[in-house]
Design an enzyme around this catalytic site. Structure first.
Site, mmCIF file in Angstrom:
data_model
loop_
_atom_site.group_PDB
_atom_site.id
_atom_site.type_symbol
_atom_site.label_atom_id
_atom_site.label_comp_id
_atom_site.label_asym_id
_atom_site.label_seq_id
_atom_site.Cartn_x
_atom_site.Cartn_y
_atom_site.Cartn_z
ATOM 1 N N ARG A 121 -24.504 0.285 11.670
ATOM 2 C CA ARG A 121 -24.009 1.615 12.086
ATOM 3 C C ARG A 121 -22.894 1.532 13.119
ATOM 4 N NH1 ARG A 121 -29.508 2.393 11.763
ATOM 5 N NH2 ARG A 121 -30.076 3.509 9.870
ATOM 6 N N LYS A 143 -7.963 4.701 11.633
ATOM 7 C CA LYS A 143 -8.291 4.964 10.225
ATOM 8 C C LYS A 143 -8.687 3.652 9.584
ATOM 9 C CE LYS A 143 -5.585 8.979 8.809
ATOM 10 N NZ LYS A 143 -4.556 9.453 7.855
ATOM 11 N N GLU A 185 7.928 2.198 7.906
ATOM 12 C CA GLU A 185 7.116 2.989 8.843
ATOM 13 C C GLU A 185 7.866 3.173 10.161
ATOM 14 O OE1 GLU A 185 4.323 4.387 7.908
ATOM 15 O OE2 GLU A 185 3.331 3.085 6.440
ATOM 16 N N LYS A 227 2.795 6.864 17.889
ATOM 17 C CA LYS A 227 1.551 7.018 17.142
ATOM 18 C C LYS A 227 0.401 7.357 18.089
ATOM 19 C CE LYS A 227 -1.334 5.767 13.401
ATOM 20 N NZ LYS A 227 -1.606 4.967 12.214
ATOM 21 N N GLU A 237 -7.259 14.029 12.273
ATOM 22 C CA GLU A 237 -6.322 14.655 11.348
ATOM 23 C C GLU A 237 -6.762 16.024 10.848
ATOM 24 O OE1 GLU A 237 -4.299 11.892 8.718
ATOM 25 O OE2 GLU A 237 -3.942 13.508 7.281
ATOM 26 N N ARG A 241 -1.721 15.397 13.317
ATOM 27 C CA ARG A 241 -1.659 13.988 12.902
ATOM 28 C C ARG A 241 -1.092 13.846 11.488
ATOM 29 N NH1 ARG A 241 -6.007 8.999 13.665
ATOM 30 N NH2 ARG A 241 -4.890 7.566 12.304
ATOM 31 N N ASN A 245 2.025 11.412 7.750
ATOM 32 C CA ASN A 245 2.027 11.196 6.301
ATOM 33 C C ASN A 245 3.358 11.556 5.653
ATOM 34 O OD1 ASN A 245 -0.680 10.354 6.272
ATOM 35 N ND2 ASN A 245 -1.340 12.480 6.388
ATOM 36 N N HIS A 248 4.380 10.159 2.321
ATOM 37 C CA HIS A 248 3.215 9.458 1.791
ATOM 38 C C HIS A 248 2.589 10.125 0.570
ATOM 39 C CE1 HIS A 248 3.620 6.925 5.236
ATOM 40 N NE2 HIS A 248 2.498 6.281 5.009
ATOM 41 N N HIS A 252 2.110 7.394 -1.942
ATOM 42 C CA HIS A 252 0.798 6.954 -2.440
ATOM 43 C C HIS A 252 0.712 7.090 -3.951
ATOM 44 C CE1 HIS A 252 -1.548 7.398 1.605
ATOM 45 N NE2 HIS A 252 -0.984 6.214 1.467
ATOM 46 N N HIS A 265 3.549 -1.003 0.072
ATOM 47 C CA HIS A 265 3.376 0.300 0.708
ATOM 48 C C HIS A 265 4.694 0.814 1.287
ATOM 49 C CE1 HIS A 265 1.299 3.513 2.802
ATOM 50 N NE2 HIS A 265 1.861 3.139 3.934
HETATM 51 N N1 NAD Z 1 -5.148 2.457 8.782
HETATM 52 C C1 NAD Z 1 -3.972 3.013 8.803
HETATM 53 O O1 NAD Z 1 -3.703 3.918 9.588
HETATM 54 C C2 NAD Z 1 -2.927 2.517 7.847
HETATM 55 C C3 NAD Z 1 -1.599 2.900 8.014
HETATM 56 C C4 NAD Z 1 -0.640 2.372 7.167
HETATM 57 C C5 NAD Z 1 -1.012 1.494 6.163
HETATM 58 N N2 NAD Z 1 -2.311 1.153 6.015
HETATM 59 C C6 NAD Z 1 -2.735 0.208 4.986
HETATM 60 O O2 NAD Z 1 -2.186 -1.066 5.297
HETATM 61 C C7 NAD Z 1 -2.081 -1.826 4.095
HETATM 62 C C8 NAD Z 1 -0.756 -2.531 4.071
HETATM 63 O O3 NAD Z 1 -0.676 -3.392 5.181
HETATM 64 P P1 NAD Z 1 0.338 -4.620 5.235
HETATM 65 O O4 NAD Z 1 1.653 -4.164 4.774
HETATM 66 O O5 NAD Z 1 0.205 -5.234 6.563
HETATM 67 O O6 NAD Z 1 -0.196 -5.565 4.064
HETATM 68 P P2 NAD Z 1 -1.146 -6.873 4.046
HETATM 69 O O7 NAD Z 1 -2.220 -6.774 5.035
HETATM 70 O O8 NAD Z 1 -1.520 -7.056 2.634
HETATM 71 O O9 NAD Z 1 -0.156 -8.031 4.494
HETATM 72 C C9 NAD Z 1 0.949 -8.329 3.693
HETATM 73 C C10 NAD Z 1 0.965 -9.803 3.262
HETATM 74 O O10 NAD Z 1 1.359 -10.598 4.365
HETATM 75 C C11 NAD Z 1 0.407 -11.627 4.595
HETATM 76 N N3 NAD Z 1 0.465 -11.879 6.030
HETATM 77 C C12 NAD Z 1 -0.081 -11.155 7.018
HETATM 78 N N4 NAD Z 1 0.379 -11.571 8.209
HETATM 79 C C13 NAD Z 1 1.217 -12.593 7.958
HETATM 80 C C14 NAD Z 1 2.036 -13.403 8.787
HETATM 81 N N5 NAD Z 1 2.123 -13.191 10.101
HETATM 82 N N6 NAD Z 1 2.772 -14.385 8.186
HETATM 83 C C15 NAD Z 1 2.743 -14.543 6.842
HETATM 84 N N7 NAD Z 1 2.038 -13.788 6.013
HETATM 85 C C16 NAD Z 1 1.272 -12.808 6.571
HETATM 86 C C17 NAD Z 1 -0.863 -11.089 4.052
HETATM 87 O O11 NAD Z 1 -1.748 -12.116 3.695
HETATM 88 C C18 NAD Z 1 -0.372 -10.336 2.823
HETATM 89 O O12 NAD Z 1 -0.159 -11.233 1.772
HETATM 90 C C19 NAD Z 1 -2.283 -0.848 2.970
HETATM 91 O O13 NAD Z 1 -3.580 -1.054 2.437
HETATM 92 C C20 NAD Z 1 -2.227 0.514 3.606
HETATM 93 O O14 NAD Z 1 -3.016 1.470 2.965
HETATM 94 C C21 NAD Z 1 -3.273 1.643 6.845
HETATM 95 ZN ZN ZN Z 2 1.986 4.316 5.679
#
Ligand code: NAD
Ligand code: ZN
Length: 359
Positions: A121, A143, A185, A227, A237, A241, A245, A248, A252, A265
C-alpha cells in the site's frame, strides 16, 4: 547545483540538478530517514551505465540495495512487469520502511513509481532521472502508472517521490534521438508558461543541442520550476495542471495508433504541439507569427512537425483520441494557447478542424 522544491504540504520534496549526483545517491537517501533495505529498479540501458554506481553509493551510506532490471522500452510499462517487480521485492523482504530507487527514464520512473505506490500500500521512492524527458518532466509531479492495450497510462496513481536527482552527467550517454525527443517537453514549457524561456530556447538551441552543461543546468532547472509551480497548484489535475498536456491529446493518439515504441513520446508530442498551435490560431486567435515560431523551433531541434496519414491511419488515430483520458462526455477537449507563454485548457475543438489541421 540547483535545487527546486515542489511544495505539496507534507508531500513536499526537493529536485536536485547537478553533474555527478549519482555518486551522492546514498548520501541523499540518508537524509530522508528511510529503512536500510532498498531496491533499485532500472532498465537494461540505464542499468548498464549507472547501476553499479548507484549500488555502490547506496552501500557506502549503509543501505542494503537489491537490483531489479526490466527490459528497456515502453513495453515494460505494463502490469505483468509490475508483478515481476512485486515478486522480487517480496523475495528480498522489502518492508514498509524500505524504499525504491527508480533509476532511468520515464518508463522506469512511471513503472517503479507505480510499484512503490502499490507495494504494501505504498513505500517511499526516490527518482534518479537519466533521460532529458525524465529530468524535465516525468520525474516531477507524481504521476505513476502503466499502459493497457487500450491506451497509454490508463492504470496508475498519483504518488510523489521523496526526492528527485537529475544528474547532468547521465545525459552524456543518451542517444541523440532520445535526447532530442526530450527537447519537445522543454519547448512545451516555453509555449504553455514562459515566453522568455521560449525566446531563450530560440537563441540557445545550438548550445542545447551540444548538451552544453551550463545551458542544461539553467534550462532543466527552469523547466522543473515551472512544472513544480503548476503541480503544487493542482496536484491531481482537477484544473490547471491540464495545461501540461498541451500537444498530448493528438500526441498520445499518434503514439497509440502507431504501436508503442515506434514513435518516441517527444516526437509524437512535437507533431501534437504544432497541430495544437494551428488549432489555437483558429480558435483562440494565436498570432500566425507565433505558430510559425513554434513550428520552426521544433523543426530546428530536429523533431518531426508533420504527420503523414493514409485513411486507415487517420481512422485509427481518431479512435485513439476518443479513448484518451482527457475526453469527457464524448467531447474532445484540448489545451490550446492564446499566444506563446499562455495556455488555456478545456477548449472544445470540432472534429473537422482537427481533421483539417492533420490533413
Ligand atoms: N509521469 C509523468 O508525468 C510523465 C510525463 C511525461 C512522460 N512520461 C512517460 O515517460 C515515458 C518516456 O520516457 P523516456 O523518454 O525517458 O523513455 P525511456 O525511459 O524509455 O528512456 C529512453 C531510452 O533511453 C535509455 N536510457 C535511459 N537513460 C539513459 C542514459 N542516460 N544513457 C543511455 N540510455 C539511456 C532507456 O533504456 C530507453 O531505451 C513514457 O512512457 C511517457 O508516458 C511520464
Ligand atoms: Zn509528455
Amino acid at each position: 547545483m540547483r535545487t527546486v522544491s515542489v511544495q505539496l504540504g507534507t508531500r513536499s520534496y526537493a529536485i536536485k540538478i547537478a553533474p555527478g549526483l549519482l555518486d551522492q545517491l546514498g548520501r541523499e537517501c540518508a537524509q530522508l530517514e528511510l529503512g536500510g533495505r532498498c531496491a533499485v529498479i532500472t532498465d537494461a540501458n540505464a542499468g548498464r551505465h549507472f547501476a553499479r554506481g548507484a549500488l555502490k553509493s547506496l552501500a557506502a551510506s549503509g543501505f542494503t540495495p537489491v537490483l531489479i532490471s526490466v527490459p528497456a522500452g515502453e513495453k515494460s510499462k505494463r502490469l505483468a512487469i509490475a508483478e515481476k517487480c512485486y515478486d522480487q521485492l517480496a523475495a528480498h523482504r522489502l518492508e514498509r520502511k524500505s524504499f525504491i530507487v527508480a533509476l532511468g527514464g520515464g518508463v522506469v520512473g512511471d513503472l517503479a513509481g507505480f510499484v512503490a505506490a502499490t507495494y504494501l500500500r505504498g513505500i517511499p521512492f526516490v527518482q534518479v532521472a537519466t533521460t532529458l524527458l525524465a529530468q524535465v518532466d516525468s520525474s516531477v509531479g507524481g504521476k505513476t502508472g502503466v499502459n493497457l492495450r487500450a491506451g497509454k497510462n490508463l492504470v496508475g496513481v498519483f504518488y510523489q517521490p521523496q526526492r528527485v536527482l537529475c544528474d547532468l552527467d547521465a545525459l552524456k550517454t543518451l542517444p541523440e534521438r532520445e535526447y532530442v525527443s526530450g527537447l519537445a517537453e522543454v519547448i512545451k514549457y516555453g509555449i504553455i508558461y514562459d515566453a522568455k524561456l521560449f525566446a531563450q530556447l530560440e537563441r540557445g538551441l545550438p548550445d542545447l543541442l551540444q548538451r552544453n552543461p551550463g545551458t542544461l543546468l539553467e534550462i532543466i532547472a527552469r523547466c522543473c520550476e515551472i512544472k513544480a509551480e503548476i503541480v503544487s497548484q493542482d496536484e491531481t489535475e482537477n484544473g490547471r495542471r491540464a495545461i501540461l498536456n498541451f500537444g498530448h491529446t493528438i500526441g498520445h493518439a499518434i503514439e497509440n495508433s502507431s504501436g508503442y515504441g515506434k514513435i518516441l513520446h517527444g516526437e509524437a508530442i512535437s507533431m501534437g504541439q504544432v497541430a495544437a498551435a494551428k488549432i489555437s490560431l483558429e480558435i483562440l486567435g494565436m498570432p500566425p507569427g507565433d505558430v510559425e515560431r513554434i513550428e520552426k523551433l521544433f523543426a530546428r531541434a530536429g523533431l518531426p512537425v508533420k504527420l503523414k496519414l493514409d485513411v486507415a491511419r487517420r481512422k485509427k488515430l481518431f479512435a485513439a483520441m476518443r479513448l484518451d483520458k482527457k475526453v469527457s462526455g464524448g467531447e474532445i477537449k484540448f489545451v490550446l494557447a492564446r499566444k506563446i507563454g499562455e495556455a488555456v485548457r478545456g477548449q472544445k475543438v470540432p472534429a473537422r478542424l482537427i481533421e483539417s489541421v492533420l490533413a
